[in-house]
Design an enzyme around this catalytic site. Sequence first.
Site, short mmCIF file in Angstrom:
data_model
loop_
_atom_site.label_atom_id
_atom_site.label_comp_id
_atom_site.label_asym_id
_atom_site.label_seq_id
_atom_site.Cartn_x
_atom_site.Cartn_y
_atom_site.Cartn_z
N ALA A 24 0.86 -1.18 0.00
CA ALA A 24 0.00 0.00 0.00
C ALA A 24 0.90 1.22 0.00
CB ALA A 24 -0.88 -0.02 1.24
N GLY A 72 0.59 -5.06 0.92
CA GLY A 72 -0.62 -5.13 0.10
C GLY A 72 -0.37 -5.74 -1.27
N GLU A 124 -0.53 -9.39 -0.72
CA GLU A 124 -1.93 -9.70 -0.45
C GLU A 124 -2.77 -9.67 -1.73
OE1 GLU A 124 -1.77 -6.67 2.61
OE2 GLU A 124 -2.57 -8.10 4.06
N GLU A 136 4.87 -5.19 7.07
CA GLU A 136 4.13 -4.12 7.76
C GLU A 136 4.60 -3.92 9.20
OE1 GLU A 136 2.75 -6.55 5.94
OE2 GLU A 136 1.09 -5.78 4.74
N1 DAK Z 1 4.63 3.18 -0.67
C1 DAK Z 1 5.03 4.33 -1.24
N2 DAK Z 1 6.16 4.47 -1.95
C2 DAK Z 1 6.94 3.38 -2.08
C3 DAK Z 1 6.59 2.14 -1.52
C4 DAK Z 1 5.37 2.06 -0.79
N3 DAK Z 1 4.93 0.90 -0.25
N4 DAK Z 1 7.57 1.24 -1.80
C5 DAK Z 1 8.49 1.92 -2.54
N5 DAK Z 1 8.10 3.19 -2.71
C6 DAK Z 1 8.82 4.24 -3.44
C7 DAK Z 1 10.01 4.75 -2.64
O1 DAK Z 1 9.60 5.71 -1.71
C8 DAK Z 1 10.85 5.34 -3.76
O2 DAK Z 1 10.32 6.60 -4.12
P1 DAK Z 1 11.29 7.87 -4.41
O3 DAK Z 1 12.09 8.06 -3.15
O4 DAK Z 1 12.15 7.44 -5.57
O5 DAK Z 1 10.36 8.98 -4.73
C9 DAK Z 1 10.62 4.40 -4.91
O6 DAK Z 1 9.38 3.72 -4.61
C10 DAK Z 1 11.70 3.35 -5.07
O7 DAK Z 1 11.86 2.72 -3.81
P2 DAK Z 1 13.30 2.54 -3.11
O8 DAK Z 1 14.20 3.67 -3.45
O9 DAK Z 1 13.04 2.27 -1.67
O10 DAK Z 1 13.82 1.23 -3.84
P3 DAK Z 1 14.81 0.14 -3.28
O11 DAK Z 1 15.12 -0.74 -4.45
O12 DAK Z 1 15.94 0.73 -2.53
O13 DAK Z 1 13.94 -0.71 -2.23
C11 DAK Z 1 11.95 -1.89 -1.44
C12 DAK Z 1 12.84 -1.46 -2.67
C13 DAK Z 1 10.69 -2.53 -2.00
C14 DAK Z 1 12.72 -2.89 -0.61
C15 DAK Z 1 11.63 -0.63 -0.59
O14 DAK Z 1 11.11 0.38 -1.48
C16 DAK Z 1 10.62 -0.89 0.47
O15 DAK Z 1 10.94 -1.42 1.53
N6 DAK Z 1 9.35 -0.45 0.24
C17 DAK Z 1 8.31 -0.54 1.25
C18 DAK Z 1 7.81 -1.95 1.34
C19 DAK Z 1 6.73 -2.06 2.41
O16 DAK Z 1 6.98 -1.75 3.60
N7 DAK Z 1 5.54 -2.51 2.02
C20 DAK Z 1 4.41 -2.62 2.90
C21 DAK Z 1 3.61 -1.36 2.79
S1 DAK Z 1 2.35 -1.27 4.04
C22 DAK Z 1 -4.94 -1.61 5.73
C23 DAK Z 1 -4.83 -2.63 4.89
C24 DAK Z 1 -3.63 -2.89 4.30
C25 DAK Z 1 -2.54 -2.14 4.50
C26 DAK Z 1 -2.67 -1.07 5.33
C27 DAK Z 1 -3.86 -0.80 5.95
N8 DAK Z 1 -6.21 -1.37 6.38
C28 DAK Z 1 -7.28 -2.34 6.21
C29 DAK Z 1 -6.44 -0.23 7.15
C30 DAK Z 1 -1.32 -2.45 3.82
C31 DAK Z 1 -0.16 -1.94 4.20
C32 DAK Z 1 1.05 -2.09 3.39
O17 DAK Z 1 1.09 -2.70 2.35
#
Ligand code: DAK
Length: 258
Positions: A65, A109, A112, A132
């Site tokens: 997400a 997400g 998922e 998460e």
């Molecule tokens: N959201 C927003 N931007 C993201 C992103 C994300 N999940 N993942 C990557 N990006 C963006 C980065 O900010 C970066 O943007 P700029 O800085 O260039 O503007 C660009 O994509 C490239 O990312 P990186 O520079 O970080 O690239 P790397 O190769 O170094 O790393 C990575 C890749 C995938 C390991 C890293 O980007 C990363 O850790 N990303 C986050 C992964 C993550 O934590 N995913 C889980 C998200 S939370 C809910 C239901 C569901 C959810 C929430 C609530 N309710 C029912 C209320 C779900 C939550 C989630 O999914």
Amino acid sequence: MAYENIIVEITDHVCLIKLNRPKALNALNSQLVAELSDAVRQAETNDKVRCMIISGCDKAFAAGADISEMSEKTFVDVVTDDLFGASLLPIQNANKPIIASVAGYALGGGCELAMMCDFIICADNAKFGQPEINLGVIAGIGGTQRLTRFVGKSKSMDMHLTGRFMDAEEAERSGLVSRVVPLKRLAEVSLSIAIKIAEKSQISVKAAKQAVNRSYETTLSEGLLFERRVFHSMFATEDQKEGMTAFIEKRDPHFRDK
Ligand code: DAK
């Protein structure tokens, strides 16, 4: 609806839906989710479509997400908007089969979303995870439930509590994905599998999908009864006669979805 975050293409009765926010690694913002749901709804009612594929780019299926969109939200905001509640139902409830074609990151997400599809084919560079926990939350679109059913409690708990990623080889070994293919061949293999499904009787395809999904929702004896009754009902179709006659006559069947 005009799409800005996805690309939709229909070929050989297969609707390809490509998530297209590569700069943000296809992070699922509300606009992308609305477009994706709309595309699936349209495909469901389009007679030309018999199977769908959801894919991303080489580096990411979806990295979760959109954290920047979510970060400032309050409890009241997410409850009021039912964040990721109804908006993803068209995918979860689709009658037509949906294949997740995963390359690169499928995190949070994104993982998922892939698990919501009927099955997952992935490239050898795929990385799955529910990180998460690193953001001070937990999975919220089915991760704790679906991943556990796919890979069992121990591995699911490991993934959810440590936030570690699982590579393609481990994902296949654990039953999360059905096949791993070289990245270069992912699109081609995914399409050929979807075309194969599209060539079957759509009555049998829907019945098989419903019966397999029922196994998640019910007891074994109820599931076996459901399967048997659905199997029996197939004998009311022309496609059952055609399929079995074609086998006996040593020719390919010509299913008419009747
Ligand atoms: N959201 C927003 N931007 C993201 C992103 C994300 N999940 N993942 C990557 N990006 C963006 C980065 O900010 C970066 O943007 P700029 O800085 O260039 O503007 C660009 O994509 C490239 O990312 P990186 O520079 O970080 O690239 P790397 O190769 O170094 O790393 C990575 C890749 C995938 C390991 C890293 O980007 C990363 O850790 N990303 C986050 C992964 C993550 O934590 N995913 C889980 C998200 S939370 C809910 C239901 C569901 C959810 C929430 C609530 N309710 C029912 C209320 C779900 C939550 C989630 O999914």
